[in-house]
Design an enzyme around this catalytic site. Structure first.
Site, PDB file in Angstrom:
ATOM      1  CB  CYS A 132      28.715   7.728  18.294  1.00 37.74           C
ATOM      2  SG  CYS A 132      29.339   7.206  19.912  1.00 37.74           S
ATOM      3  CB  CYS A 143      25.896   3.426  20.404  1.00 40.90           C
ATOM      4  SG  CYS A 143      27.258   4.387  19.694  1.00 40.90           S
ATOM      5  N   GLY A 376       6.489 -20.985  34.541  1.00 42.62           N
ATOM      6  CA  GLY A 376       6.040 -19.758  35.202  1.00 42.62           C
ATOM      7  C   GLY A 376       5.678 -18.720  34.160  1.00 42.62           C
ATOM      8  N   GLY A 381       5.458 -12.876  29.168  1.00 40.25           N
ATOM      9  CA  GLY A 381       4.574 -13.979  28.825  1.00 40.25           C
ATOM     10  C   GLY A 381       4.939 -15.251  29.568  1.00 40.25           C
ATOM     11  CE  LYS A 397      12.730 -15.594  29.999  1.00 39.84           C
ATOM     12  NZ  LYS A 397      13.411 -14.342  30.417  1.00 39.84           N
ATOM     13  CG  ASP A 488      14.224  -5.566  36.629  1.00 38.42           C
ATOM     14  OD1 ASP A 488      14.183  -5.186  37.815  1.00 38.42           O
ATOM     15  OD2 ASP A 488      13.286  -6.174  36.081  1.00 38.42           O
TER      16      ASP A 488
END
Length: 630
Positions: A132, A143, A376, A381, A397, A488
């Protein structure tokens, strides 16, 4: 067919190829579906040998396989898939009616599982990739969106009745199908939309529909109906501990002691899950320990070997249920350091997050947001503290123009909102109808884990640091179970709330970064120091690359926020890691803890443990000092 068997039929199964050297073959098997397992046998009903068994509770997805007229090398041409643990079983039925029957019944059996996938692969795994999406990792995330309750089963016409034969009467439906499901609210919930239903802690509600994992339709005692968050209620059963104030499900030993110390009441107690599945521990606080000092005691609730089994803290005082034990020891110490005087609980204080603010609500009107102080800034951004409808604290955010592949993210956000777990920072919704786009998430009072560690260096016990690792591992194991890769994971991408709970943030967000300095392995911002060789060499992300990053995160925690390979450039780190060099053992980590980190840093992905295995190991470490209870 056995009386307890739901389905039984000879089908064809494809080998699961659990090992790379396993051959691909198709074999006829007698498939049997009783209530708790799916089994398949060699031979016929008269003389059969079991060849495999799948626990129903481990099944994450059941669905028809889309084949697009591809060649199927066996006589049965109607495939469906059963995804369980880290494997997929492909089964081939002799007719569409047979396949639909199996898929429907299996879906009914797994509908209450808490590990249902959010995305799945609709086509076969063949020749080293999914047909797929062409992903080459077997554990690659799905997916296509998977909804257990939107059946893809085709409705087939019933066979025409034979003219000369009398049709048998329909079977009498079982009585339990008509019974109402009653739940008890563990937390208050204020309705935010017209289709929501208000919850009052301790009150009972009747469940009407479960068409969504996270939001159920319910009716209260006044007849009002609406949607409620499913994680705010628990079943009303005598053996269901969630309905009791003293039971704290997701609380380890370190957090139990922290809660008991904060309350600081003689005889403060709670019942929590032990590291051993199915067992429970009573955590008890006394101001007057053996030598006049305050302290904690952790007593395992034991079981007798008799039938029916009984439970006890003190062997001479056994009872038929855990609530009976607690009630007895509220009035009698009977071998404990003190009576169970005061239940300590998080119920009613810190209600869990919900998957969005309401059922099917992911788009948030920006006029409902109030912007407050800046928290922060990051890759995408500025992040600000804010309020939704002037009531609920949130983090907002604002996505800088050009920082993100916005169209892809907006589509994925609908899926990410359904990822809800006590150790994940909850995505509440997005504002996409204007620029800049806003991402609205759960607000975490103590900020990012990296700063939290650095600002409090020297004030953490080993237990507290291990508890942080456990929090993160619980969140990551949930992502792994749902075939979702973080990409990450690092201390900078975990946040800490007011109660000191660590939650995983920004999962999957790295896919949408447009900054080449971050996405290219040669870029100055690429997180090389958290990446395994297959990522910085070939950009091959998987749950096993997340495991490597988790090992580095453990190192960050036990060094109280030091930078990994702090004296080396990214280029030097690539060379060092490729040659087998690994981070040194932190001073606060035991030899065994460091061995756990080293297991995460095995060069070959298949040599690393799964996050499920890691969580089991860490759970055992957290509980290893529980020695009280006889």
């Amino acid at each position: 067919m056995n009386f307890n068997t739901i389905l039984e039929e000879i089908l064809i199964k494809r080998s699961q190829q659990k090992k790379k050297t396993s051959l691909l073959n198709y074999k006829e098997r007698l498939c049997v579906l009783p209530k708790s397992v799916l089994s398949y046998y060699e031979g016929r009903a008269e003389k059969k040998y079991r060849k495999g068994v799948i626990d129903i509770s481990k099944i994450k997805c059941v669905e028809i396989v889309k084949n697009d007229d591809g060649v199927i090398p066996c006589q049965n041409k109607f495939p469906f898939q059963v995804v369980h643990d880290a494997n997929t079983l492909y089964i081939f039925a002799p007719s569409p009616q047979s396949r639909d029957r199996w898929v429907k019944k299996l879906k009914e059996e797994i509908k209450n599982n808490n590990n249902i996938m959010i995305k799945y692969h609709p086509k076969f795994w063949a020749d080293g990739s999914y047909q797929c999406c062409r992903q080459t990792e077997k554990l690659a995330p799905g997916c296509e969106k998977y909804n257990l309750f939107e059946s893809s089963i085709r409705k087939t016409l019933p066979p025409a009745p034979e003219i000369k034969k009398r049709r048998p009467p329909p079977p009498i439906p079982p009585e339990e199908e008509n019974t109402e499901e009653i739940v008890v609210a563990m937390y208050d919930f204020q309705a935010t939309e017209a289709h929501d239903l208000r919850l009052e802690r301790g009150q009972e509600y009747i469940i009407l529909e479960k068409n969504d994992l996270h939001w159920w339709r319910a009716r209260d005692k006044y007849g009002s109906e609406g949607y409620i968050p499913s994680n705010y209620v628990t079943g009303k059963k005598s053996n269901n501990l969630d309905q009791y104030e003293w039971y704290c499900r997701n609380t380890n030993r370190s957090k139990a002691e922290q809660l008991l110390r904060t309350e600081d009441k003689e005889g403060g107690f709670m019942v929590r899950d032990s590291s051993q599945p199915g067992l429970y521990t009573v955590s008890l606080y006394t101001k007057f320990g053996g030598e006049g000092s305050s302290g904690f005691r952790h007593y395992h609730i034991k079981e007798t070997a008799t039938s029916p089994k009984k439970y006890y803290l003190a062997e001479k005082h056994a009872f038929g249920s855990i609530p009976e034990i607690i009630e007895y020891h509220k009035h009698n110490a009977a071998g404990l350091v003190t009576r169970l005087r005061y239940p300590v609980s998080t119920k009613g204080k810190n209600a869990p997050t919900t998957a969005g603010f309401s059922y099917d609500k992911w788009e948030i009107n920006p006029s409902e947001l109030t912007f407050m102080r800046e928290l922060g800034s990051g890759l995408f951004g500025v992040v600000r503290l804010g309020k939704w409808r002037a009531q609920y604290k949130v983090a907002i955010k604002a996505i800088r123009e050009g920082a993100m592949c916005e169209e892809d993210f907006i589509e994925e956000a609908k899926v990410m909102m359904k990822l809800t777990h006590p150790k994940l920072v909850q995505l509440y919704g997005v504002c996409t109808q204007q620029k800049p786009i806003y991402i609205v998430t759960e607000f975490m009072e103590r900020g990012c884990l990296l700063n939290f560690l650095r600002q409090r260096q020297g004030h953490f016990s080993r237990d507290m640091l291990l508890s942080m690792c456990q929090d993160v591992c619980e969140g990551m194991e949930y992502l792994e179970r749902n075939s979702f890769i973080h990409r990450d994971l690092a201390a900078r991408n975990c946040l800490v709330n007011e109660a000191g709970v660590v939650k995983v943030s920004d999962f999957g967000m790295a896919r949408y970064v447009l900054d080449d300095q971050y996405t290219s392995s040669s870029g100055a911002k690429f997180p090389v120091k958290w990446c395994p060789p297959e990522v910085f060499n070939y950009s091959r992300f998987s749950s096993k690359s997340d495991v490597w990053s988790f090992g580095v995160l453990m190192w960050e925690i036990f060094t109280e926020g030091r930078m990994p390979f702090e004296k080396n450039t990214n280029y030097e780190v690539v060379t060092m890691v490729t040659r087998g060099h690994r981070l040194h053992r932190p001073k606060l980590a035991t030899k065994y803890l460091y061995e756990v980190m080293l297991r995460c840093w095995q060069e070959r992905p298949e040599g690393r443990p799964s996050l499920e295995d890691l969580l089991r190991t860490i759970d055992e470490l957290v509980e290893c000092e529980e020695t009280f209870g006889r």
